[in-house]
Design a protein around this motif. Sequence first.
Motif: not given
Length: 339
Positions: A28-46
Amino acid sequence: MTKVHDLLHVLDQITGGRCVRDIGDIFSGRNKFVVNKTSNIPGKACMETPGLVCGNLDAEVKKIAVTMTLTECNIELAGATGVDAIVAHHPIVEAANSGGVTMRNYLELYGLSVFELHEAFHGLHPGIAFIHGHKAFRVDIAYGGIPGNILYVGRAVDEVKTLGDILDRLDAFMGIDEEKRMLFAERNSRCCDSIIETNVATGGKILLGARDNPVNTIIHIFPHTGFTPAHLEKVKSEHPEADTLLASISRMGADSALVAKARELGMNVIIGNSHAMEILENGLPLAYAIKRLLPDVEVVLFRERITSTPIAMAGSSVIRDYAADIAERFLLPNANKVS
């Protein structure tokens, strides 16, 4: 009887309501601590999802382990020692944190529930600044709009007058003499003086300045989070009285652009604790808080100790012979491989 949902409630209390409580919190985006982390290495986002990652909310919990990063070694130690739940600081990703296999099967095999906190835990206490000899009067956990780009600005505590005082304080807090004794004992036991260990190898050091340089106001950064020379210039303009740049968790080299910018700004530069010490800086306070809120549950700390050993001295003579034979017969380009 303590259950997994009780531990989730406790972690939500500790973090001030930052944990994910239902699936809606994730998307929903209501929890600001749900964060996507990526350095744009294919398939390795978290995606970080603070709270329960995997487990049965109604399962009983008698023993909890607090760790920094979930690994297969953590899972195996938990399974062997009766741990019911692991609380990891760092985000947990399928396969990467479960020995290369899908997570649910592995954890369910040992009846384990796992939690993560990371960004949801950051900024909750002044301990890392305090250990490094200053009291932070400014804390930003997303400096420059970058989630996780943590910045502290603080004034030196009364006992810290110089750069040397910071180094001595770190050695005392982190028990570096004990780490050195452990390394000495391992070298003797394994008859190998070439073994190197993380905590001894990554001790504090001064990159710009001398031990007797005075310290007053400290800009405390974590270089691996994305803190740049432009950020440093901006912080210095906001706090012109700052005389010292202190980097911890991660560190930059003496020839880095950050050090060059600090030199230009007339600042001392000192390196503090490495990431390997965060289990004591953040993990141990978290473990004590869990124990206070769940007094009937046993709480333990899982610590990693990583060493570097020349392969000619790694393991027993039998396993070295095995490794050399396997490499020779099956792994080298001209080996006569068999199915």
